[in-house]
Design an enzyme around this catalytic site. Sequence first.
Site, PDB file in Angstrom:
ATOM      1  N   TYR A 187       0.856  -1.178   0.000  1.00 46.64           N
ATOM      2  CA  TYR A 187       0.000   0.000   0.000  1.00 46.64           C
ATOM      3  C   TYR A 187       0.897   1.235   0.000  1.00 46.64           C
ATOM      4  CZ  TYR A 187      -3.257   3.596   1.500  1.00 46.64           C
ATOM      5  OH  TYR A 187      -4.005   4.743   1.576  1.00 46.64           O
ATOM      6  N   HIS A 220      -4.633   5.214  -2.515  1.00 40.61           N
ATOM      7  CA  HIS A 220      -5.811   6.074  -2.611  1.00 40.61           C
ATOM      8  C   HIS A 220      -5.364   7.427  -3.138  1.00 40.61           C
ATOM      9  CE1 HIS A 220      -7.001   3.164   0.549  1.00 40.61           C
ATOM     10  NE2 HIS A 220      -8.181   3.268  -0.011  1.00 40.61           N
ATOM     11  N   ALA A 272      -1.897  13.342 -10.254  1.00 41.53           N
ATOM     12  CA  ALA A 272      -1.486  12.074  -9.640  1.00 41.53           C
ATOM     13  C   ALA A 272      -2.108  10.891 -10.368  1.00 41.53           C
ATOM     14  CB  ALA A 272      -1.868  12.049  -8.158  1.00 41.53           C
TER      15      ALA A 272
END
Length: 178
Positions: free
Chosen positions: A91, A129, A137
């Site tokens: 992550y 996220h 991004a």
Amino acid sequence: MGAGEGEAAGSGGGGGGGGVARTSLDGLRDKNVMQLKKLNTALFPVRYNDKYYQDAIASKDFSKLAYYSDICVGAIACRLEKKEGGAVCVYIMTLGVLAPYRGLGLGTKLLNHVFDLCAKQNIPEIYLHVQTNNDDAIAFYKKFGFEITETIYQYYKNITPPDCHVLTKFIGQAATKK
């Protein structure tokens, strides 16, 4: 997950080679974690708690500081997670480069470093996220094969918009099993 994790602040990776020779990566440790804290304050609209920094240090090689001419100008902070069934995934909590140093390939260098580690350790999945309005991004990550796999509404607590996209990249054999 704390509010704002997974943000990418202008992780531009022009890759033109303009300043790559003057760039280097260094591991994140207790002794230099304050540099990451300062970068995050400059780059992201949220404040990160102690657990974020503990997770970043605990991920060992998966979190790195990026230097340009010996000045800390960017970082990637990751957390290793176990999925159902025991598989490990990465992550990306944050990836960011200070605005004056974007376009020098630092974001690309940080991300490629994590891709290489995943390939060597047979980690099949990386995800993060990104705030739904962070077009730079989203475009950056899509260049590297990430796909929007989910949208979570009301994910962020104190920033607008509060919604995020989950971007996922499958590595190696997992890429063929999508």
